[in-house]
Scaffold this motif. Structure first.
Motif, PDB file in Angstrom:
ATOM      1  N   ALA A 209       0.965  -1.370  -0.023  1.00 23.53           N
ATOM      2  CA  ALA A 209       0.075  -0.059  -0.181  1.00 23.53           C
ATOM      3  C   ALA A 209       0.850   1.147  -0.144  1.00 23.53           C
ATOM      4  CB  ALA A 209      -0.836   0.005   1.274  1.00 23.53           C
ATOM      5  N   PHE A 210       0.460   2.273  -1.012  1.00 25.60           N
ATOM      6  CA  PHE A 210       1.500   3.369  -0.897  1.00 25.60           C
ATOM      7  C   PHE A 210       0.381   4.621  -1.304  1.00 25.60           C
ATOM      8  CE2 PHE A 210       1.341   1.834  -5.216  1.00 25.60           C
ATOM      9  CZ  PHE A 210       0.975   3.254  -5.847  1.00 25.60           C
ATOM     10  N   THR A 211       0.648   5.571  -0.887  1.00 26.57           N
ATOM     11  CA  THR A 211       0.141   6.986  -1.369  1.00 26.57           C
ATOM     12  C   THR A 211       1.101   8.044  -1.764  1.00 26.57           C
ATOM     13  OG1 THR A 211      -1.703   6.797   0.398  1.00 26.57           O
ATOM     14  CG2 THR A 211      -1.323   8.846  -0.496  1.00 26.57           C
TER      15      THR A 211
ATOM     16  N   VAL B 104       2.102  11.153  -5.113  1.00 26.72           N
ATOM     17  CA  VAL B 104       1.518  12.325  -6.038  1.00 26.72           C
ATOM     18  C   VAL B 104       2.251  12.359  -7.220  1.00 26.72           C
ATOM     19  CG1 VAL B 104       1.088  14.906  -6.276  1.00 26.72           C
ATOM     20  CG2 VAL B 104       1.118  13.632  -3.553  1.00 26.72           C
TER      21      VAL B 104
ATOM     22  N   THR C  89      -3.316  12.633  -6.164  1.00 29.05           N
ATOM     23  CA  THR C  89      -2.856  11.470  -5.259  1.00 29.05           C
ATOM     24  C   THR C  89      -2.986  10.253  -6.060  1.00 29.05           C
ATOM     25  OG1 THR C  89      -3.705  12.576  -3.222  1.00 29.05           O
ATOM     26  CG2 THR C  89      -3.383  10.392  -3.136  1.00 29.05           C
TER      27      THR C  89
ATOM     28  N   THR D 179      -2.446   6.050  -5.535  1.00 30.28           N
ATOM     29  CA  THR D 179      -2.469   4.839  -4.548  1.00 30.28           C
ATOM     30  C   THR D 179      -2.453   3.633  -5.139  1.00 30.28           C
ATOM     31  OG1 THR D 179      -4.659   4.499  -4.135  1.00 30.28           O
ATOM     32  CG2 THR D 179      -3.611   6.448  -3.040  1.00 30.28           C
ATOM     33  N   ARG D 180      -2.178   2.604  -4.274  1.00 28.21           N
ATOM     34  CA  ARG D 180      -2.168   1.294  -4.733  1.00 28.21           C
ATOM     35  C   ARG D 180      -3.307   0.692  -5.235  1.00 28.21           C
ATOM     36  NH1 ARG D 180      -2.759  -4.208  -3.743  1.00 28.21           N
ATOM     37  NH2 ARG D 180      -1.010  -5.562  -4.154  1.00 28.21           N
ATOM     38  N   ASP D 181      -4.484   1.369  -4.929  1.00 31.19           N
ATOM     39  CA  ASP D 181      -5.952   1.236  -5.094  1.00 31.19           C
ATOM     40  C   ASP D 181      -6.106   1.549  -6.520  1.00 31.19           C
ATOM     41  OD1 ASP D 181      -6.554  -0.492  -2.691  1.00 31.19           O
ATOM     42  OD2 ASP D 181      -7.421   1.362  -1.562  1.00 31.19           O
ATOM     43  N   ASP D 182      -5.542   2.814  -6.719  1.00 28.70           N
ATOM     44  CA  ASP D 182      -5.746   3.485  -8.159  1.00 28.70           C
ATOM     45  C   ASP D 182      -4.812   2.652  -9.010  1.00 28.70           C
ATOM     46  OD1 ASP D 182      -7.139   5.687  -7.089  1.00 28.70           O
ATOM     47  OD2 ASP D 182      -5.402   6.742  -6.619  1.00 28.70           O
TER      48      ASP D 182
ATOM     49  N   GLY E 121       6.680  12.222  -3.506  1.00 26.15           N
ATOM     50  CA  GLY E 121       5.946  11.946  -2.271  1.00 26.15           C
ATOM     51  C   GLY E 121       6.815  12.516  -1.016  1.00 26.15           C
TER      52      GLY E 121
ATOM     53  N   ALA F  71       7.372   7.895   2.376  1.00 25.49           N
ATOM     54  CA  ALA F  71       6.638   7.360   1.231  1.00 25.49           C
ATOM     55  C   ALA F  71       7.466   6.611   0.421  1.00 25.49           C
ATOM     56  CB  ALA F  71       5.534   8.088   0.969  1.00 25.49           C
TER      57      ALA F  71
END
Length: 243
Positions: free
Chosen positions: A72-74, A76, A82, A84-87, A167, A171
């Motif tokens: 998991a990461f956030t 830019v 932003t 993220t891993r979900d993106d 980031g 991060a």
């Protein structure tokens, strides 16, 4: 005399080699053609049969093994958005990831150049909707989104399927070191070049499948880039083949 006449008459009405009349007929044209060209026809049919069977005989090599997972990461991106891993997973694409910093005086230009050529190959293959690129800076203090955007323009990157990420330091370290298991060194001033520094980091490109699994690291020479392209295609087909 009658017997001799009968015999003579029978001989006169015989077909070839003494066969009675009506027992011999001329072969059909297609039979004559077949007899004349039997070897050519047989060879052609053999070639066609082998060609048609090749699809069933070819064994696809297995996809490269899973050697890690993107955590998991956030971060830019170069537009200040932003990411993220979900993106990443939502995009449902194969990802090729490189690591640079924009003021790099040594290896980074070669990394970015290799990625530009790779993107052009992807575009030529009409695969932009299936394969994307990510460049992650290892110098987040300097490489702000604005700086990364200018860098993308400078190297000729098509940002429609290429993200440049930054980031905070923690991060970035978590993404590169903890996630991809790649070392990143400290800033080192270059002797005799005031204001110029280097950061030791990997110049290999990472291949990530659509599920966030790391599938390999590839060098940026011609051989490595050719392998990366073919491996990307193989990984791209994983879901379609039910693997």
């Amino acid at each position: 005399m009658a017997t001799q006449a009968s015999t003579a008459a029978g001989a006169a009405g015989s077909g070839p080699e003494g066969m009675p009349e009506g027992m011999w007929t001329e072969p059909a044209p297609w039979i004559k053609f077949l007899r004349k060209n039997i070897w050519w026809i047989g060879g052609t049919l053999l070639v066609l049969m082998i060609t048609s069977m090749r699809f069933f005989l070819v064994r696809r090599p297995p996809p490269p093994p899973i050697i890690g997972e993107v955590p998991a990461f956030t971060l830019v991106d170069h537009e200040g958005e932003t990411f993220t891993r979900d993106d990443l997973l939502e995009e449902d694409k194969v990802w090729v990831v490189g690591f640079v910093f924009t003021s790099c005086p040594s290896t980074c230009p070669a990394v970015s150049r290799a990625m530009v050529l790779f993107q052009e190959q992807v575009a030529a293959s009409k695969l932009e909707d299936h394969i994307e690129l990510i460049t992650v800076t290892v110098d987040p203090e300097t490489d702000t989104p604005e700086v990364l955007k200018g860098y993308a323009e400078k190297i000729g990157a098509d940002t429609r399927n290429w993200r440049f990420l930054t980031g905070d330091s923690d991060a970035i370290e978590g993404f590169v070191v903890d996630g991809f298991k790649l070392a990143v060194g400290e800033k080192q001033a270059i002797e005799g070049a005031p204001g110029v520094y280097d950061i030791a980091h990997s110049i290999k490109l990472a291949l990530v499948d659509r599920f966030g699994n790391v599938r390999g690291y590839y060098s940026i020479d011609d051989e490595g880039m050719a392998e990366l392209y073919h491996r990307s295609l193989r990984v791209m087909r994983i879901r379609e083949e039910g693997e």
